[in-house]
Design a protein around this motif. Structure first.
Motif, PDB file in Angstrom:
ATOM      1  N   ASN A  26      37.713 -14.704   8.507  1.00 37.68           N
ATOM      2  CA  ASN A  26      38.105 -14.545   7.094  1.00 37.68           C
ATOM      3  C   ASN A  26      38.209 -15.862   6.454  1.00 37.68           C
ATOM      4  N   GLU A  27      38.635 -16.885   6.999  1.00 39.85           N
ATOM      5  CA  GLU A  27      38.856 -18.167   6.583  1.00 39.85           C
ATOM      6  C   GLU A  27      37.433 -18.785   6.097  1.00 39.85           C
ATOM      7  N   LEU A  28      36.375 -18.452   7.127  1.00 38.66           N
ATOM      8  CA  LEU A  28      35.181 -18.964   7.047  1.00 38.66           C
ATOM      9  C   LEU A  28      34.451 -18.244   5.736  1.00 38.66           C
ATOM     10  N   LEU A  29      34.571 -16.947   5.561  1.00 37.32           N
ATOM     11  CA  LEU A  29      34.197 -16.145   4.254  1.00 37.32           C
ATOM     12  C   LEU A  29      34.916 -16.822   3.128  1.00 37.32           C
ATOM     13  N   ARG A  30      36.207 -17.006   3.217  1.00 36.07           N
ATOM     14  CA  ARG A  30      36.850 -17.313   1.848  1.00 36.07           C
ATOM     15  C   ARG A  30      36.446 -18.747   1.394  1.00 36.07           C
ATOM     16  N   ARG A  31      36.095 -19.793   2.264  1.00 33.08           N
ATOM     17  CA  ARG A  31      35.701 -21.083   2.107  1.00 33.08           C
ATOM     18  C   ARG A  31      34.380 -21.211   1.611  1.00 33.08           C
ATOM     19  N   THR A  32      33.259 -20.284   2.186  1.00 30.35           N
ATOM     20  CA  THR A  32      32.106 -20.274   1.886  1.00 30.35           C
ATOM     21  C   THR A  32      32.160 -19.663   0.585  1.00 30.35           C
ATOM     22  N   LEU A  33      32.671 -18.469   0.034  1.00 29.38           N
ATOM     23  CA  LEU A  33      32.588 -18.009  -1.142  1.00 29.38           C
ATOM     24  C   LEU A  33      33.090 -19.167  -2.180  1.00 29.38           C
ATOM     25  N   LYS A  34      34.101 -19.914  -1.777  1.00 25.98           N
ATOM     26  CA  LYS A  34      34.771 -21.013  -2.947  1.00 25.98           C
ATOM     27  C   LYS A  34      33.572 -21.949  -2.962  1.00 25.98           C
ATOM     28  N   PHE A  35      32.879 -22.457  -1.853  1.00 31.00           N
ATOM     29  CA  PHE A  35      31.947 -23.476  -1.988  1.00 31.00           C
ATOM     30  C   PHE A  35      30.751 -22.838  -2.996  1.00 31.00           C
ATOM     31  N   LEU A  36      30.268 -21.432  -2.491  1.00 27.83           N
ATOM     32  CA  LEU A  36      29.253 -20.975  -3.381  1.00 27.83           C
ATOM     33  C   LEU A  36      29.752 -21.016  -4.658  1.00 27.83           C
ATOM     34  N   SER A  37      30.700 -20.454  -5.325  1.00 24.79           N
ATOM     35  CA  SER A  37      31.143 -20.218  -6.588  1.00 24.79           C
ATOM     36  C   SER A  37      31.531 -21.706  -7.368  1.00 24.79           C
ATOM     37  N   SER A  38      31.540 -22.653  -6.712  1.00 22.45           N
ATOM     38  CA  SER A  38      32.042 -23.951  -7.338  1.00 22.45           C
ATOM     39  C   SER A  38      30.707 -25.287  -7.268  1.00 22.45           C
ATOM     40  N   ASN A  39      29.701 -24.518  -6.834  1.00 20.46           N
ATOM     41  CA  ASN A  39      28.616 -25.470  -6.764  1.00 20.46           C
ATOM     42  C   ASN A  39      27.119 -24.959  -7.314  1.00 20.46           C
ATOM     43  N   THR A  40      26.136 -25.741  -7.398  1.00 18.95           N
ATOM     44  CA  THR A  40      24.892 -25.439  -7.786  1.00 18.95           C
ATOM     45  C   THR A  40      23.956 -25.915  -6.900  1.00 18.95           C
ATOM     46  N   LYS A  41      22.687 -25.318  -6.733  1.00 16.48           N
ATOM     47  CA  LYS A  41      21.826 -25.798  -6.025  1.00 16.48           C
ATOM     48  C   LYS A  41      21.407 -27.306  -6.439  1.00 16.48           C
ATOM     49  N   ASP A  42      21.264 -27.767  -7.456  1.00 18.40           N
ATOM     50  CA  ASP A  42      21.040 -29.229  -7.900  1.00 18.40           C
ATOM     51  C   ASP A  42      22.322 -29.849  -7.258  1.00 18.40           C
ATOM     52  N   SER A  43      23.590 -29.340  -7.337  1.00 19.41           N
ATOM     53  CA  SER A  43      24.831 -30.269  -7.323  1.00 19.41           C
ATOM     54  C   SER A  43      24.822 -30.536  -5.692  1.00 19.41           C
ATOM     55  N   ILE A  44      24.155 -29.770  -4.814  1.00 17.88           N
ATOM     56  CA  ILE A  44      24.423 -30.287  -3.255  1.00 17.88           C
ATOM     57  C   ILE A  44      23.130 -30.690  -2.814  1.00 17.88           C
ATOM     58  N   LYS A  45      22.212 -31.147  -3.638  1.00 15.52           N
ATOM     59  CA  LYS A  45      20.806 -31.520  -3.103  1.00 15.52           C
ATOM     60  C   LYS A  45      21.063 -32.815  -2.413  1.00 15.52           C
ATOM     61  N   ASN A  46      20.696 -32.852  -1.136  1.00 17.53           N
ATOM     62  CA  ASN A  46      20.644 -34.124  -0.410  1.00 17.53           C
ATOM     63  C   ASN A  46      21.999 -34.666  -0.029  1.00 17.53           C
ATOM     64  N   ARG A  47      22.943 -33.745   0.089  1.00 16.11           N
ATOM     65  CA  ARG A  47      24.580 -33.917   0.430  1.00 16.11           C
ATOM     66  C   ARG A  47      24.828 -33.260   1.456  1.00 16.11           C
ATOM     67  N   LEU A  48      25.775 -33.822   2.182  1.00 12.07           N
ATOM     68  CA  LEU A  48      26.513 -33.359   3.386  1.00 12.07           C
ATOM     69  C   LEU A  48      27.945 -32.854   2.711  1.00 12.07           C
ATOM     70  N   ILE A  49      27.914 -31.570   3.045  1.00 11.31           N
ATOM     71  CA  ILE A  49      29.351 -30.995   2.455  1.00 11.31           C
ATOM     72  C   ILE A  49      30.128 -30.693   3.626  1.00 11.31           C
ATOM     73  N   TRP A  50      31.404 -31.024   3.339  1.00 11.51           N
ATOM     74  CA  TRP A  50      32.429 -30.344   4.560  1.00 11.51           C
ATOM     75  C   TRP A  50      33.149 -29.073   3.963  1.00 11.51           C
ATOM     76  N   LEU A  51      33.087 -28.079   4.671  1.00 12.86           N
ATOM     77  CA  LEU A  51      33.546 -26.934   4.035  1.00 12.86           C
ATOM     78  C   LEU A  51      35.215 -26.895   4.189  1.00 12.86           C
ATOM     79  N   GLN A  52      35.799 -27.709   4.871  1.00 21.54           N
ATOM     80  CA  GLN A  52      37.101 -27.975   4.851  1.00 21.54           C
ATOM     81  C   GLN A  52      37.686 -28.617   3.629  1.00 21.54           C
ATOM     82  N   ASP A  53      36.660 -29.028   2.732  1.00 19.44           N
ATOM     83  CA  ASP A  53      37.023 -29.405   1.375  1.00 19.44           C
ATOM     84  C   ASP A  53      37.507 -28.274   0.317  1.00 19.44           C
ATOM     85  N   PHE A  54      36.952 -26.834   0.851  1.00 16.63           N
ATOM     86  CA  PHE A  54      37.047 -25.774  -0.177  1.00 16.63           C
ATOM     87  C   PHE A  54      38.240 -24.736   0.517  1.00 16.63           C
TER      88      PHE A  54
END
Length: 117
Positions: free
Chosen positions: A88-116
């Motif tokens: 449930n926490e993985l789903l919540r964080r993933t949804l938050k990540f997806l809703s607050s980023n774009t394809k261009d904003s994450i290109k070539n980036r390493l993203i930590w899901l814990q930041d969401f």
């Protein structure tokens, strides 16, 4: 809706792909595309070919891959890493990540899901 296409590594539960797909997100799991047992480097190359970000729990190996892509000036469409957490926490964080980023904003980036959190 997010324009990010997400590719789930085999250490991520396939249920996450199913739930996200049912909510309208473009998500694939390695099981769906019959790519289990393939190296992390090959998984990332597949994701790059299909312009997808990777979501994985394999933090150590994908941090190394992210650095090697950067050093070689190779592009990827985002690497999202997460420790093993309850679904449930993985789903919540993933949804938050997806809703607050774009394809261009994450290109070539390493993203930590814990930041969401």
């Amino acid at each position: 809706m997010s324009d990010i296409s997400l590719y789930l590594d085999e250490d991520v539960r396939a249920l996450l792909a199913e739930v996200l797909q049912n909510r309208g997100y473009n998500v694939s799991h390695v099981l769906e595309v019959e790519r289990t047992g393939i190296s992390d480097a090959e998984q990332l190359a597949y994701a790059v070919k299909h312009e997808m970000a990777v979501l994985t729990h394999n933090i150590r190996d994908y941090v190394i891959l992210s650095k090697s892509y950067g050093a070689a000036r190779k592009n990827h469409f985002g690497i999202v890493v997460s420790e093993q957490i309850p679904f449930n926490e993985l789903l919540r964080r993933t949804l938050k990540f997806l809703s607050s980023n774009t394809k261009d904003s994450i290109k070539n980036r390493l993203i930590w899901l814990q930041d969401f959190k």
